[in-house]
Design an enzyme around this catalytic site. Sequence first.
Site, PDB file in Angstrom:
ATOM      1  N   GLY A 480       0.828  -1.193   0.000  1.00  0.00           N
ATOM      2  CA  GLY A 480       0.000   0.000   0.000  1.00  0.00           C
ATOM      3  C   GLY A 480       0.858   1.236   0.000  1.00  0.00           C
ATOM      4  O   GLY A 480       1.998   1.223   0.468  1.00  0.00           O
ATOM      5  N   GLY A 482       0.421   5.612   0.538  1.00  0.00           N
ATOM      6  CA  GLY A 482      -0.418   6.774   0.760  1.00  0.00           C
ATOM      7  C   GLY A 482       0.434   8.025   0.710  1.00  0.00           C
ATOM      8  O   GLY A 482       1.617   7.960   0.352  1.00  0.00           O
ATOM      9  N   PHE A 484       1.552   9.725   3.065  1.00  0.00           N
ATOM     10  CA  PHE A 484       2.530   9.880   4.131  1.00  0.00           C
ATOM     11  C   PHE A 484       3.396   8.662   4.357  1.00  0.00           C
ATOM     12  O   PHE A 484       4.331   8.713   5.123  1.00  0.00           O
ATOM     13  CB  PHE A 484       1.809  10.208   5.438  1.00  0.00           C
ATOM     14  CG  PHE A 484       0.996  11.455   5.350  1.00  0.00           C
ATOM     15  CD1 PHE A 484       1.597  12.658   5.030  1.00  0.00           C
ATOM     16  CD2 PHE A 484      -0.367  11.427   5.570  1.00  0.00           C
ATOM     17  CE1 PHE A 484       0.849  13.816   4.937  1.00  0.00           C
ATOM     18  CE2 PHE A 484      -1.115  12.584   5.479  1.00  0.00           C
ATOM     19  CZ  PHE A 484      -0.515  13.788   5.163  1.00  0.00           C
ATOM     20  N   VAL A 487       3.615   1.016   2.680  1.00  0.00           N
ATOM     21  CA  VAL A 487       3.430  -0.131   3.565  1.00  0.00           C
ATOM     22  C   VAL A 487       3.892  -1.407   2.871  1.00  0.00           C
ATOM     23  O   VAL A 487       3.549  -1.656   1.713  1.00  0.00           O
ATOM     24  CB  VAL A 487       1.954  -0.269   3.987  1.00  0.00           C
ATOM     25  CG1 VAL A 487       1.808  -1.390   5.001  1.00  0.00           C
ATOM     26  CG2 VAL A 487       1.441   1.029   4.569  1.00  0.00           C
ATOM     27  N   ASP A 601      -7.244  11.194  11.505  1.00  0.00           N
ATOM     28  CA  ASP A 601      -7.359  10.701  10.138  1.00  0.00           C
ATOM     29  C   ASP A 601      -8.202   9.438  10.078  1.00  0.00           C
ATOM     30  O   ASP A 601      -7.812   8.434   9.508  1.00  0.00           O
ATOM     31  CB  ASP A 601      -5.952  10.449   9.566  1.00  0.00           C
ATOM     32  CG  ASP A 601      -5.985  10.356   8.038  1.00  0.00           C
ATOM     33  OD1 ASP A 601      -7.012  10.744   7.431  1.00  0.00           O
ATOM     34  OD2 ASP A 601      -4.993   9.884   7.459  1.00  0.00           O
TER      35      ASP A 601
END
Length: 781
Positions: A480, A482, A484, A487, A601
């Site tokens: 993954g 994103g 920030f 992963v 978040d």
Amino acid sequence: MRSTRQSSNLLRLVAFFFLLSGQTSAAAAAGVADKLDKGQNLTDGQTLVSSGGGSYTLGFFSPGKSTKRYLGIWFTVSGDTVYWVANRDRPLDGKSGVLLLNDDGSQLVLLDGGSRRTVWSASFLAASAAVVQLLDSGNLVVRNGSGGDAYLWQSFDQPSDTLLPGMKMGKSLWSGQEWFITAWRSADDPSPGDYRRTLATDGLPELVLWRGGGGGGATKVYRTGPWNGRFFNGVPEASNYSDKFPLQVTSSAREVTYGYGSVATAGAAPLTRVVVNYTGVVERLVWDASSRAWQRFFQGPRDPCDSYARCGPFGLCDADAAATSFCGCVDGFTAASPSAWALRNTSGGCRRGVALDCAGGGGGSRTTDKFKVVRGVKLPDTRNASVDMGATAAECERRCLGNCSCVAYAAADINGGGCVIWTDDIVDLRYVDRGQDLYLRLAKSEFDVIPDNPSMGVASVNLATIKSITENFSENCLIGEGGFSTVYKGVQSDGRMVAVKRLKQSALTNKGKKDFAREVAVMAGLHHGSLLRLLAYCNEGNERILVYAYMKNKSLDNHIFGPLPRRANLHWRRRLDIIQAIAKGVAYLHEGPDGSVIHRDLKLSNILLDDELKPKIADFGTAKLFVADQSGQTLVVSQGYASPEYALRDEMTLKCDVYSFGVVLLETLSGVRNGSMQTLLPQAWRLWEQGNLMDLLDPAMARPAPDDAELLYDLERCIHIGLLCIQDMADDRPTMSEIVAMLTSRTSQMEQPKRPTLDSRAAMRPLRQSDVQGSTTTDLT
Ligand SMILES: *[C@@H]1O[C@H](CO)[C@@H](O)[C@H](O)[C@H]1NC(C)=O
Ligand SMILES: *[C@@H]1O[C@H](CO)[C@@H](O)[C@H](O)[C@H]1NC(C)=O
Ligand SMILES: *[C@@H]1O[C@H](CO)[C@@H](O)[C@H](O)[C@H]1NC(C)=O
Ligand SMILES: *[C@@H]1O[C@H](CO)[C@@H](O)[C@H](O)[C@H]1NC(C)=O
Ligand SMILES: *[C@@H]1O[C@H](CO)[C@@H](O)[C@H](O)[C@H]1NC(C)=O
Ligand SMILES: *[C@@H]1O[C@H](CO)[C@@H](O)[C@H](O)[C@H]1NC(C)=O
Ligand SMILES: *[C@@H]1O[C@H](CO)[C@@H](O)[C@H](O)[C@H]1NC(C)=O
Ligand SMILES: *[C@@H]1O[C@H](CO)[C@@H](O)[C@H](O)[C@H]1NC(C)=O
Ligand SMILES: *[C@@H]1O[C@H](CO)[C@@H](O)[C@H](O)[C@H]1NC(C)=O
Ligand SMILES: CC(=O)N[C@H]1CO[C@H](CO)[C@@H](O)[C@@H]1O
């Protein structure tokens, strides 16, 4: 001085009570006395009522369905709450009982008036002016004359199943006298039953519940954890009421005792009791005058982890880990009998992986062993531990390293003072709110691998280890990405998987880098069944990496917005359960052990599902690391989940999480993904106004059956709660704990939502560079 009107009211109340409870009203006729003089007697039907507030009554009674008669003392307001019984195991058959103080003032005797048989007696030094009195503390005393605090005898020295304020448990080191409480056999039988509660006085003082035969045959059922200077380590909730009921533990050359007080507010101290119930639980109850009922302030054991030594030696119990039958091993240990553990028999405990280094014999300073911290625990049984209240933490560590038999040490009190050293098995260890830290001694080599155990503290791992399990951060392992973070799936040498979240150095602020260790410490202290467990972290050079439990069932958005079979697998009741569990997790963050944590978040892609499809909230605490030093630079909250005050004015409060939670809730029920809130929220509001809330439900799923009224009602309430969460004004939104209350009780009150301003908020503020970064990508899958 009390007015006469008050005391005549009291008289009426007492008389009324006796009529109600079916006991003879002779007591009222006999008047309200609190004393019995030498030569006087008390027969069945007569009572003594304590002076002062008249809170306590002594007399004859029959418990529950029994017709046998006992002499006891009860709460005047609650006639079936008997807290002391004289003839516990020698009942009287009829109403012929007589209590009398003998002529030479040396014995209090309970006779069967017919046969003159003595069924109970208490002896003391003969005193010419002996008098029996029921004090306003509930203590029945014998003293010589009316003055003075010196008692020839007192019922508080012979507790039944109840501890009242002013009583004590423990041991006199002078006389050897011990005080403990023993449960009744049943509701109908006050004779000593199976359960007993004592104050353990070896090691640190702590309260222990025992079951079974007095002496050798008894087994420990539940311990409160050691006294930490403020409360018993395993009962942190006691600090909620310690202002009203201050706990007192005395440990001196004279005695080791525990007791508590009741602080008067507005004149009267609240009525309270701690009772060991014949059902095997210990309860603290407080009388609520307005509802005329006992309110429970504490009950133990509370959960499976309170069950003594459930996970065996070196096991660690986690009440939130039902999937692993609550048990894991402390770091550096594995199940002693994996086949027994697989069958959920964890009592055999855990075995050490690598032997300790004790080459130096007694000269321990040369050992290479190190300590791993197990944070936030109820300390293990200290029965065989050595305690030195005078030693510092540094001294404690040195002593442990210096003794080959030492396996762990800890501070004795909550402020870090004192030293406890364990030299045999660590038993009955569990996670607990506001728990203490246990320093576990392990071989040096244990510090080079990532702990592979779901129940342990957060370890620091070196970058080399992280690289080796992610194939040097290879694309193959990428799961993954994103704004920030990236992963990776990490595969450990034994095949087990973890999720490795590598924070983007470009996105981290300098302050964020600096604060990383502190934020990790905060995250590590958070334990809740709805939070994704942080296993380890890496803080090396410029790298900031978090290692989490791996959830192969992925994030909630994959299910809610996924293809049909997966979507439908989350049926309505399951979705409601998920929403409730998320709410509890966020409420826990907001009211966490060390103060509030704002998630910042919350979104479906940050909520993972475990094997049982229970939600685990990820990424709590990290968003902050990306907020620039000056506010107004970075939008961290993902679009569509941001509250108006944050989107417009960068105001970040707990209520921003409430807003995001509302969006999560509505998305979960509607199956409509809407990052920018243009469709979902106006639609939800329109349906509310039309009274057609159920039309919001995901049309791809089967409708709830029309005759499942309970489900329909719950769904409608849930959507209603969602609307309250997305109110424009932060003040109009409920708090997370109010939301939990609304979600868990069908009868709690709910406000009507106000019409939100549904104009395009995004357009009211120019889009920033960072908005794009923080978009709704899956950060952790
Ligand atoms: C109790 O006291 C009454 C009078 O005060 C007396 O008549 C009676 O015999 C006494 N009963 C016993 C069992 O001593
Ligand atoms: C009881 O008090 C009397 C005086 O009131 C005194 O003579 C006697 O010694 C006392 N007895 C005891 C056992 O204290
Ligand atoms: C009491 O304390 C516990 C644990 O510290 C906490 O979780 C709980 O919410 C508190 N309860 C009340 C009523 O304050
Ligand atoms: C023991 O527990 C039972 C069941 O909860 C309750 O009915 C009873 O009143 C309790 N007894 C005492 C002495 O608190
Ligand atoms: C559980 O396992 C232990 C050994 O680890 C064994 O002694 C015990 O009998 C087992 N208990 C049950 C109920 O199977
Ligand atoms: C303490 O030591 C005794 C005797 O060796 C042992 O039977 C007992 O299990 C130990 N208790 C704990 C809690 O370690
Ligand atoms: C190590 O601790 C044990 C248990 O407390 C004690 O009996 C022993 O004397 C200690 N050994 C040394 C070398 O201090
Ligand atoms: C990772 O990189 C190191 C050197 O940088 C190399 O020796 C090692 O083989 C690499 N491992 C993998 C799995 O690519
Ligand atoms: C997700 O959880 C369900 C229910 O436990 C399980 O049947 C399924 O295999 C899991 N899916 C994946 C991809 O692991
Ligand atoms: C992420 C997403 O699905 N957003 C949708 C929200 O609603 C607008 C307007 O209907 C759509 O254009 C977006 O695609």
